[in-house]
Design a protein around this motif. Sequence first.
Motif, PDB file in Angstrom:
ATOM      1  N   THR B   3       7.038  -7.984   4.274  1.00 19.36           N
ATOM      2  CA  THR B   3       6.404  -6.919   3.930  1.00 19.36           C
ATOM      3  C   THR B   3       5.664  -6.952   2.621  1.00 19.36           C
ATOM      4  OG1 THR B   3       8.649  -5.951   4.415  1.00 19.36           O
ATOM      5  CG2 THR B   3       6.997  -4.646   3.242  1.00 19.36           C
ATOM      6  N   PRO B   4       4.187  -6.579   2.555  1.00 24.18           N
ATOM      7  CA  PRO B   4       3.288  -6.989   1.644  1.00 24.18           C
ATOM      8  C   PRO B   4       4.006  -5.918   0.042  1.00 24.18           C
ATOM      9  CG  PRO B   4       2.292  -5.511   3.104  1.00 24.18           C
ATOM     10  CD  PRO B   4       3.493  -5.894   3.926  1.00 24.18           C
ATOM     11  N   THR B   5       3.843  -6.471  -0.762  1.00 24.15           N
ATOM     12  CA  THR B   5       4.423  -5.888  -2.206  1.00 24.15           C
ATOM     13  C   THR B   5       3.264  -4.818  -2.377  1.00 24.15           C
ATOM     14  OG1 THR B   5       5.132  -8.124  -2.727  1.00 24.15           O
ATOM     15  CG2 THR B   5       5.036  -6.181  -4.520  1.00 24.15           C
ATOM     16  N   PRO B   6       3.653  -3.505  -2.623  1.00 26.13           N
ATOM     17  CA  PRO B   6       2.786  -2.438  -2.895  1.00 26.13           C
ATOM     18  C   PRO B   6       2.128  -2.857  -4.254  1.00 26.13           C
ATOM     19  CG  PRO B   6       4.861  -1.638  -3.010  1.00 26.13           C
ATOM     20  CD  PRO B   6       5.033  -3.021  -2.554  1.00 26.13           C
ATOM     21  N   THR B   7       0.920  -2.517  -4.520  1.00 31.65           N
ATOM     22  CA  THR B   7       0.241  -2.327  -5.478  1.00 31.65           C
ATOM     23  C   THR B   7       0.906  -1.222  -6.739  1.00 31.65           C
ATOM     24  OG1 THR B   7      -1.447  -0.697  -5.297  1.00 31.65           O
ATOM     25  CG2 THR B   7      -1.974  -3.270  -4.860  1.00 31.65           C
ATOM     26  N   PRO B   8       0.807  -1.456  -8.082  1.00 31.09           N
ATOM     27  CA  PRO B   8       1.464  -0.311  -8.922  1.00 31.09           C
ATOM     28  C   PRO B   8       0.792   1.188  -8.547  1.00 31.09           C
ATOM     29  CG  PRO B   8       0.711  -2.143 -10.104  1.00 31.09           C
ATOM     30  CD  PRO B   8       0.259  -2.467  -8.889  1.00 31.09           C
ATOM     31  N   LEU B  13       1.682   6.389  -6.102  1.00 33.56           N
ATOM     32  CA  LEU B  13       1.399   7.378  -4.945  1.00 33.56           C
ATOM     33  C   LEU B  13       2.468   7.902  -4.088  1.00 33.56           C
ATOM     34  CD1 LEU B  13      -1.181   8.787  -4.069  1.00 33.56           C
ATOM     35  CD2 LEU B  13      -1.603   7.237  -2.423  1.00 33.56           C
ATOM     36  N   GLN B  14       3.164   6.705  -3.570  1.00 30.49           N
ATOM     37  CA  GLN B  14       4.399   6.890  -2.925  1.00 30.49           C
ATOM     38  C   GLN B  14       5.417   7.748  -3.484  1.00 30.49           C
ATOM     39  OE1 GLN B  14       5.885   3.231  -1.502  1.00 30.49           O
ATOM     40  NE2 GLN B  14       5.957   3.721   0.604  1.00 30.49           N
ATOM     41  N   ALA B  19       8.083  13.114  -4.342  1.00 32.33           N
ATOM     42  CA  ALA B  19       8.389  14.122  -5.305  1.00 32.33           C
ATOM     43  C   ALA B  19       7.981  15.522  -4.879  1.00 32.33           C
ATOM     44  CB  ALA B  19       7.871  13.835  -6.715  1.00 32.33           C
ATOM     45  N   ASN B  20       6.614  15.339  -4.118  1.00 27.64           N
ATOM     46  CA  ASN B  20       6.033  16.358  -3.674  1.00 27.64           C
ATOM     47  C   ASN B  20       7.085  16.863  -2.436  1.00 27.64           C
ATOM     48  OD1 ASN B  20       3.999  17.172  -5.254  1.00 27.64           O
ATOM     49  ND2 ASN B  20       2.568  16.054  -3.950  1.00 27.64           N
TER      50      ASN B  20
END
Lengths: 281, 118
Positions: B3-8, B13-14, B19-20
């Motif tokens: 699994t690619p590591t998400p950027t900060p 955003l995620q 939260a939304n």
Amino acid sequence: MRETIELRVEESEAWRLFRDDEGVVLPSGTVRKVTLPTDDERVSRVREIDRTLRQQGQLFFAGWRILRHYSARELKSAELLKLGMAAVFEPSGEECGTEYDEATACTLCGAGARQVTDLSLDVRRIPQRADLARTLSHEWVISARLADLWQEHGITGADFRPIRGAGARAEPVKEWYQLVVTAPPLDILPATLTGNDPFDLDEDNAQRCPKGHVVGLNVLSELSLRRSDYDGSDLTWTRQQLGMRSGVLRPHPLLLMSPKLHGLLVELKVKRLDIEVAHLA
Amino acid sequence: MLTPTPTPQQSQLQAHRLANHQVVQQARQLYVQRLKEAQARYPSSAGFQEHHLVPMYLGGAKSGATYRLPTAYHKAITQAFRERWAYGQERPPPEKLQLLLVQVYSQYPIPQLIGLQP
Ligand SMILES: [Zn+2]
């Protein structure tokens, strides 16, 4: 005169200033109506708490009302009184087909649009137990019963115009008239305090017309009026207006009455009026 | 495959989306609860009524946005407004009107604005 202020406080925030048993929690359970004498030391705390919560995007109180309680003697010795109508209804004239000439209104504050047709209203919506009432837009109506009595008693400064039902070919109704003032208006003097609410005096003049037509959203003190403008009429009004042009709401002058008219309204037990002493200077 | 590591930024955003999503879910639950309460309080109020998002007595335009709401819910919203701002009182200044609208709609969400059928 005894002065109190009624506040509609968010129940979730009321603890910041009030005991649990103070005021009345309204039916939804989320708003508390609290009445304080205006000289209560906590009144100044309302301003602080309101400012703090507003900065966090929250409300401490929303609605407010200043109530002035007079002795019979104070009312009797007044030279002039403010005549407010607490019986308010809609739809307003504009929604029922009454036409206004907006070209005559101030482009800055919206005051002064001239009514160019008879007032059209859905008369079934006029509060039936009131003899004096107004629309949300401050169009004043008077029952035919009361208008007859005013004429009988020689009340001056007032005229009664026909009201038509809603619809293009509606006939004038028999039970109601539009109340209009024929007396010259009186200047509101600078001694009169105006503003958004007792804790927000609109210091940046956002709600005042630079041309002087509208002097604020609300009058916060008793009215002080120019004596030399008063011609002695029983019904008269202010030259400057209050409120805001917004939707069907329009800036409006305040009605004033003589002690003679006040005495007649008391004698006739006319209900739902909001009466205050006004001062001539 | 790893699994690619998400950027900060992607993580942020995620988290924001989550939260939304939670806010919307909470508002939906609140609507269901408030509707039930309103129907219990106004049992004879069947049908639907149009509600002005900015009520006309607060200076809202007649042609302003309206939402079709169950009559009982509409009555509850009207009560929430009028308890806070009495009918016939001069309209609030713009900043206070904003706070008043936020206060009432955070307690009584408009179903159409949170993806629900009224
Ligand atoms: Zn103006």
